[in-house]
Write a protein that holds these residues in place. Structure first.
Motif, mmCIF file in Angstrom:
data_model
loop_
_atom_site.group_PDB
_atom_site.id
_atom_site.type_symbol
_atom_site.label_atom_id
_atom_site.label_comp_id
_atom_site.label_asym_id
_atom_site.label_seq_id
_atom_site.Cartn_x
_atom_site.Cartn_y
_atom_site.Cartn_z
ATOM 1 N N MET A 47 0.830 -1.209 0.000
ATOM 2 C CA MET A 47 0.000 0.000 0.000
ATOM 3 C C MET A 47 0.863 1.256 0.000
ATOM 4 O O MET A 47 0.520 2.255 -0.642
ATOM 5 C CB MET A 47 -0.954 0.001 1.199
ATOM 6 N N LYS A 48 1.975 1.226 0.707
ATOM 7 C CA LYS A 48 2.881 2.379 0.712
ATOM 8 C C LYS A 48 3.463 2.599 -0.685
ATOM 9 O O LYS A 48 3.707 3.744 -1.086
ATOM 10 C CB LYS A 48 3.998 2.205 1.744
ATOM 11 N N THR A 51 0.879 4.510 -2.399
ATOM 12 C CA THR A 51 0.905 5.894 -1.923
ATOM 13 C C THR A 51 2.025 6.671 -2.600
ATOM 14 O O THR A 51 1.852 7.827 -2.989
ATOM 15 C CB THR A 51 1.096 5.919 -0.386
ATOM 16 N N SER A 134 -4.663 1.323 -2.459
ATOM 17 C CA SER A 134 -3.978 2.526 -2.028
ATOM 18 C C SER A 134 -4.178 3.636 -3.056
ATOM 19 O O SER A 134 -4.442 4.789 -2.710
ATOM 20 C CB SER A 134 -2.491 2.245 -1.837
ATOM 21 N N PRO A 140 -3.139 3.245 4.333
ATOM 22 C CA PRO A 140 -2.311 2.036 4.496
ATOM 23 C C PRO A 140 -2.298 1.439 5.903
ATOM 24 O O PRO A 140 -2.480 0.235 6.051
ATOM 25 C CB PRO A 140 -0.913 2.506 4.084
#
Length: 192
Positions: A47-48, A51, A134, A140
């Motif tokens: 998820m990061k 992002t 994301s 996240p």
């Protein structure tokens, strides 16, 4: 809708733990937590990555990309579920097809590094979904922690259901469900 996505990517956890319950392989609560933490951490990292991509792409493009990735990931799930089981040179893939390979020492207990390996195997399918949701705006840390808790619950449920339904062979038919749900959610996101 987010929780349905998390549920869809957690079905593999249920199937693996169901198999362990069915075959009498012990997966203690501590080992379930280790599997779930591994899944949660890998999902958080994916998820990061999503992002990070948002920093370089427009909002509209990230929404289209996120929904498209969900659809592609869903079709990947479906194709993977429909392919016959074959020996993979990469052990993580073989655990998803043959969950008993997660008990590497054939002790009848998931212990040592085995829960982390199982967690990594379960994370393979969810990495693309982590990036996708994301890009669609999910947070996240909260999402990954929710997935971690959901996985503990699903792993526990799978073990118990497996213990009770040792003669029920219809669980394999559920293996295309996660892919179908991901495709559906991706299409909904593209349309809305």
């Amino acid at each position: 809708m987010l929780y349905f996505l998390l549920l869809a990517i957690s079905i593999d956890s249920f199937i693996i733990s169901y198999t362990y319950g069915l075959k009498g392989v012990q997966l203690s609560i501590l080992q379930r937590v280790k599997v779930a933490v591994t899944v949660g951490v890998v999902f958080y990292i994916s998820m990061k990555m999503g992002t990070w991509l948002q920093l370089y792409l427009s909002l509209k493009l990230t929404e289209i990309l996120g929904a498209s990735l969900l659809i592609l990931n869903g079709f990947s799930f479906i194709l993977s579920a429909l392919q016959p089981t074959k020996n993979s040179k990469f052990p993580l893939f073989s655990i998803l097809k043959k969950p008993l390979k997660g008990d590497r020492d054939n002790s009848g207990f998931i212990n040592g590094t085995e829960p982390f390996i199982i967690g990594l195997a379960l994370s393979l399918d969810s990495m693309g979904t982590g990036i996708s949701i994301s890009l669609l705006g999910a947070q996240p840390l909260i999402t990954s922690f929710s997935l971690l808790l959901l996985n503990i619950l699903i792993l526990s449920s799978g073990v118990e259901v497996g213990k009770h339904f040792r003669k029920w062979k219809k669980m394999a038919k559920l293996s295309i469900l996660p892919g179908c749900l991901l495709v559906l959610f991706g299409v909904i996101k593209l349309v809305i």
